[in-house]
Write a protein that holds these residues in place. Structure first.
Motif, short mmCIF file in Angstrom:
data_model
loop_
_atom_site.label_atom_id
_atom_site.label_comp_id
_atom_site.label_asym_id
_atom_site.label_seq_id
_atom_site.Cartn_x
_atom_site.Cartn_y
_atom_site.Cartn_z
N HIS A 237 45.78 51.43 -10.29
CA HIS A 237 45.11 50.36 -11.03
C HIS A 237 43.83 49.93 -10.34
CE1 HIS A 237 45.66 46.59 -8.83
NE2 HIS A 237 46.82 47.05 -8.44
N MET A 238 43.76 50.15 -9.02
CA MET A 238 42.52 49.77 -8.34
C MET A 238 41.38 50.72 -8.70
SD MET A 238 43.52 48.06 -4.72
CE MET A 238 44.63 49.30 -4.10
N ILE A 240 40.77 51.79 -11.61
CA ILE A 240 40.24 51.46 -12.94
C ILE A 240 39.24 50.32 -12.79
CG2 ILE A 240 40.88 50.57 -15.22
CD1 ILE A 240 43.60 51.93 -14.87
N PRO A 241 38.05 50.44 -13.40
CA PRO A 241 37.05 49.38 -13.23
C PRO A 241 37.53 48.04 -13.78
CG PRO A 241 36.29 51.07 -14.80
CD PRO A 241 37.57 51.56 -14.23
N ALA A 242 36.91 46.97 -13.31
CA ALA A 242 37.29 45.63 -13.76
C ALA A 242 36.96 45.45 -15.24
CB ALA A 242 36.58 44.58 -12.92
N PRO A 243 37.73 44.64 -15.95
CA PRO A 243 37.44 44.41 -17.37
C PRO A 243 36.04 43.82 -17.54
CG PRO A 243 39.61 43.55 -16.80
CD PRO A 243 38.94 43.93 -15.51
N TYR A 245 34.93 42.05 -20.03
CA TYR A 245 34.86 40.96 -21.00
C TYR A 245 34.34 39.68 -20.35
CZ TYR A 245 38.12 44.36 -22.85
OH TYR A 245 38.71 45.54 -23.23
N ARG A 246 33.38 39.06 -20.99
CA ARG A 246 32.87 37.77 -20.55
C ARG A 246 32.55 36.94 -21.79
NH1 ARG A 246 34.08 40.03 -16.67
NH2 ARG A 246 33.22 40.04 -14.55
N GLY A 247 32.68 35.63 -21.67
CA GLY A 247 32.32 34.76 -22.78
C GLY A 247 33.29 34.88 -23.92
N ARG A 248 32.87 34.42 -25.10
CA ARG A 248 33.81 34.38 -26.20
C ARG A 248 33.28 35.09 -27.43
NH1 ARG A 248 35.52 28.75 -26.15
NH2 ARG A 248 35.41 29.14 -23.92
#
Lengths: 250, 250
Positions: A237-238, A240-243, A245-248
């Motif tokens: 899992h490390m 895999i890049p970080a998600p 998603y930011r904001g809404r």
């Protein structure tokens, strides 16, 4: 509770079973759930059991000692079945018979469940290795290459790895390894599934088991497997890049 | 069915929910199960729901529109609770009230289960982020650093990765990533859990959501994550040596 799985590959089949039984959380014991009926050179049958212990022990006793087939009047046992299909039907009859002894009226006594499920794998004479699951009603399904494993008992925790990592073309010892990972996932998540583990491995065409052994808490390979697998999951899992998603939205 | 999980880490908390509902296998629909009640600068509440949809929709309506507290006579809503603990109790009262409307006699009508379970996470005023699970009876438990996640619905398939890969000191976006892997494992194994997924991420000290979005089948990151994870699992088990067991013991 219980966890057992059987994996069928082109080269043979593997059965794995834990040994923990419990009546409530405060009454835990160790019972063998993987039973072998073998006549080297002629037949190997492996039976893994889950559910009501009095019913499954009854089944094993009937298969060992033999019991009458009401249609033919003959005494049949695990040693008399001529094919794996006959053996699966025999186990089904043994389940119905054992159930009748445990609960003659067919009623649930004081909330106790008499449900059982069993895995039967093996090879008789020149036949192919086959793997069946037998239900409380005595009916059976057979494992096929499309989904080449069957599970009984607490099956959910250990299913994702089987779905992803094993198929009919897998190496026989890879199938055993993945079965052990599946068992490890289950043991970690459900207290009522526990060591030691019984394993049996049958190679296609052989009329005797290639492996039949018990793995306990001191087993070095299984301890390393558990640790390697945990490390590998963390590393996986490390990587895999970080998600992102930011904001809404929307 | 449903799968939702909430993960609490030092830096904040994450909630993830699928959107599939089903009445039988032949009646599948998409409903939002992750609801946000937010007044930026003052409060963020996130509610994930599982179980009987008429009851959980009733809960959301009560929290939105407000309902009378029988002890004080005041109208309370998600916007009036002064602390997260008050909010958890409020959700509990909303569950009991909604249940009463759905099933006034408290009976199970024609085998329908009115059971629900909910996750409530959030932050109010200067308080810390907190995460609760609320049951059908309206009672609640709170997530703590010892086991820093809570799950509702089909929780078993996605539990092994949470047990192994996330803890209270995990990075906030790592927690989101591991939650998505946990969701992926569940979606693969249970047809009644499905895309799209709603996610919400709250950073400690913030009084507004940092992330609130929906992930659908076209989402590139999630598609890559599913593929990378499958590949990594296959690679992980291949790196483990083959089982050394041969022959029979004891």
């Amino acid at each position: 509770m219980t966890y057992c799985c059987g994996i069928l590959v082109r080269d043979g089949l593997v059965l794995i079973a834990d040994t923990r039984t419990n009546a409530g959380l405060d009454n835990i014991a160790t019972f063998r759930k993987l039973h072998v009926f073998e006549k080297p050179g002629e037949r190997v049958l492996m039976l893994a059991t889950a559910g009501n212990l009095s019913v499954t022990q009854g089944v094993v006793n009937f298969l060992n000692e033999g019991f009458e087939n009401p249609e033919t009047g003959e005494i049949e046992s695990a040693m008399t079945a001529q094919t794996m299909l006959q053996a699966a039907h025999l186990v089904g009859r043994a389940v119905r018979r054992s159930l009748q002894e445990a609960s003659p009226s067919g009623e649930q006594a004081s909330g106790v469940s008499f449900d059982v499920s069993l895995l039967l794998g093996g090879q008789i004479g020149g036949g192919a290795p086959r793997l069946f699951m037998i239900y409380t009603a005595g009916n059976a399904i057979e494992c096929t290459p499309d989904t080449n494993y069957l599970q009984i008992g607490e099956h959910k925790y250990g299913k994702p790895i089987l779905d992803r990592a094993v198929n009919y073309e897998s190496d026989l010892y890879d199938a055993l390894k993945i079965g052990l990972i599946s068992m490890d996932s289950t043991i970690r998540s459900n207290l009522s599934v526990g060591l030691p583990i019984d394993i049996a491995l049958l190679r296609r065409g052989d009329m005797k088991l290639e492996v039949s052994t018990r793995i306990d808490a001191n087993d070095e390979y299984f301890r390393d497997l558990r640790e390697s697998w945990s490390k590998a999951l963390r590393a996986a899992h490390m990587a895999i890049p970080a998600p992102p998603y930011r904001g809404r939205e929307p």
